[in-house]
Scaffold this motif. Structure first.
Motif, mmCIF file in Angstrom:
data_model
loop_
_atom_site.group_PDB
_atom_site.id
_atom_site.type_symbol
_atom_site.label_atom_id
_atom_site.label_comp_id
_atom_site.label_asym_id
_atom_site.label_seq_id
_atom_site.Cartn_x
_atom_site.Cartn_y
_atom_site.Cartn_z
ATOM 1 N N ARG A 83 41.142 45.464 35.043
ATOM 2 C CA ARG A 83 42.313 44.837 35.669
ATOM 3 C C ARG A 83 43.442 44.656 34.660
ATOM 4 O O ARG A 83 44.628 44.850 34.998
ATOM 5 N N ARG A 84 43.099 44.280 33.436
ATOM 6 C CA ARG A 84 44.140 44.135 32.400
ATOM 7 C C ARG A 84 44.784 45.481 32.072
ATOM 8 O O ARG A 84 46.004 45.577 31.909
ATOM 9 N N LYS A 85 43.951 46.522 31.984
ATOM 10 C CA LYS A 85 44.494 47.856 31.710
ATOM 11 C C LYS A 85 45.432 48.304 32.816
ATOM 12 O O LYS A 85 46.479 48.907 32.562
ATOM 13 N N ILE A 86 45.055 48.011 34.063
ATOM 14 C CA ILE A 86 45.907 48.377 35.199
ATOM 15 C C ILE A 86 47.228 47.621 35.129
ATOM 16 O O ILE A 86 48.309 48.186 35.347
ATOM 17 N N ALA A 87 47.158 46.320 34.786
ATOM 18 C CA ALA A 87 48.374 45.502 34.712
ATOM 19 C C ALA A 87 49.316 45.997 33.619
ATOM 20 O O ALA A 87 50.544 45.994 33.792
ATOM 21 N N LEU A 96 40.927 54.064 39.795
ATOM 22 C CA LEU A 96 39.766 54.806 40.293
ATOM 23 C C LEU A 96 38.474 54.215 39.745
ATOM 24 O O LEU A 96 37.498 54.032 40.494
ATOM 25 N N GLN A 97 38.441 53.898 38.460
ATOM 26 C CA GLN A 97 37.250 53.308 37.863
ATOM 27 C C GLN A 97 36.899 51.977 38.511
ATOM 28 O O GLN A 97 35.730 51.708 38.836
ATOM 29 N N LEU A 98 37.892 51.138 38.708
ATOM 30 C CA LEU A 98 37.650 49.829 39.315
ATOM 31 C C LEU A 98 37.195 49.981 40.763
ATOM 32 O O LEU A 98 36.250 49.315 41.209
ATOM 33 N N GLY A 99 37.855 50.868 41.502
ATOM 34 C CA GLY A 99 37.460 51.100 42.901
ATOM 35 C C GLY A 99 36.054 51.636 43.013
ATOM 36 O O GLY A 99 35.288 51.217 43.893
ATOM 37 N N TRP A 114 41.918 49.394 45.910
ATOM 38 C CA TRP A 114 42.222 49.968 44.597
ATOM 39 C C TRP A 114 42.269 51.487 44.643
ATOM 40 O O TRP A 114 43.108 52.115 43.980
ATOM 41 N N LEU A 115 41.388 52.086 45.423
ATOM 42 C CA LEU A 115 41.387 53.550 45.526
ATOM 43 C C LEU A 115 42.641 54.034 46.253
ATOM 44 O O LEU A 115 43.185 55.099 45.921
ATOM 45 N N ARG A 131 36.452 59.155 46.936
ATOM 46 C CA ARG A 131 35.887 57.798 46.988
ATOM 47 C C ARG A 131 36.554 56.967 48.084
ATOM 48 O O ARG A 131 35.892 56.177 48.764
ATOM 49 N N LEU A 132 37.852 57.139 48.256
ATOM 50 C CA LEU A 132 38.556 56.420 49.327
ATOM 51 C C LEU A 132 38.037 56.876 50.689
ATOM 52 O O LEU A 132 37.863 56.063 51.606
ATOM 53 N N ALA A 133 37.768 58.170 50.825
ATOM 54 C CA ALA A 133 37.225 58.699 52.080
ATOM 55 C C ALA A 133 35.865 58.079 52.385
ATOM 56 O O ALA A 133 35.569 57.736 53.538
#
Length: 255
Positions: A83-87, A96-99, A114-115, A131-133
């Motif tokens: 989450r920090r890296k995304i921010a 993608l990793q978090l999702g 997240w995806l 992954r979203l699918a």
């Protein structure tokens, strides 16, 4: 089947608790004692045997347990780090990793959020689309799942060892586009002949179209494929063999 199993277990536990508390009416006590004793003596060993012999019969339950322990064992520090890296970096790769982590834990709606952000950030990120699918499929949004999986199929056929095509065919089947579902099933089985889950669901589709002989052939393919697979795969897919046998038995041809 899983719902029936847990309903049965729930009734057993409720009756056992009532017995322990002495709340069962006296005239019914012998019958309740017989039921509880019978379930404990016979059903439990049989259930344990089935869990070992054909664990796929309890796949939903085992996946739920696996996801539960995955949540317990998840390292919150790693999630917070992502989450920090995304921010700070706003990278689709970290989204993608978090999702993917949330999806493994069974937190499907959070994973989808997240995806979705990863796909919006980088539309060509194939794994994020896939992954979203899977999230959309689990949530019952088969239209969105099919659209995403069509894009994955066009870019990389047989992605994830054919699972992407399997979910695409199943999504189209549920949406009523049987022609497209047949095309994808045929593609899947051309690369992975006798793939148990794909062959079984394709057989069900053929049966619905009154193509009984083709359906029987596919069910026989399931049985042959499972019987002649390596031991670890045979155990994992044995429930498809049982389902295929039951279908053949009900439709006039036992295997």
């Amino acid at each position: 089947m899983v719902r029936w199993f847990w309903t049965f277990v729930g009734v057993f536990l409720l009756l056992w608790l009532l017995l322990q508390l002495g709340l069962v009416p006296a005239p019914l006590t012998p019958y309740v004692v017989w039921f509880v004793t019978g379930v404990f003596s016979f059903a439990c060993p049989i259930t344990l045997l089935l869990l070992f012999w054909a664990p796929g019969l309890f796949r939903e339950t085992s996946e739920g347990i696996s996801r539960f322990f995955s949540r317990i064992g998840a390292r919150r520090r790693e999630e917070e780090d992502l989450r920090r890296k995304i921010a700070h970096l706003d990278k689709a790769h970290h989204m993608l990793q978090l999702g993917s982590t949330l999806l493994r834990q069974g937190r499907v709606r959070k994973a989808a959020e997240w995806l979705q952000r990863a796909v919006e950030k980088e539309p060509d990120l194939l794994e994020a689309q896939y992954r979203l699918a899977l999230c959309r499929y689990e949530l019952g949004d088969y239209t969105a799942a099919a659209e995403l999986l069509e894009a994955v199929h066009a870019t990389k056929p047989q992605h994830d060892y054919g699972l992407a095509d399997l979910r695409l065919a199943q999504s189209q089947q549920r949406l009523g586009d049987h022609e497209r579902a047949e095309e994808v099933y045929e593609t899947l089985l051309r690369f992975y002949p006798g793939q148990p889950e794909g062959s079984y669901h394709y057989a069900v589709l053929k049966a619905e179209q009154n193509q009984t002989e083709r359906a029987r052939q596919l069910m026989q393919d399931v049985i042959f494929s499972v019987r002649h697979s390596p031991p670890f795969q045979r155990r994992r897919n044995r429930h498809w063999l049982l389902k295929a046998k039951w279908w053949l038995l009900r439709n006039g041809r036992a295997a």
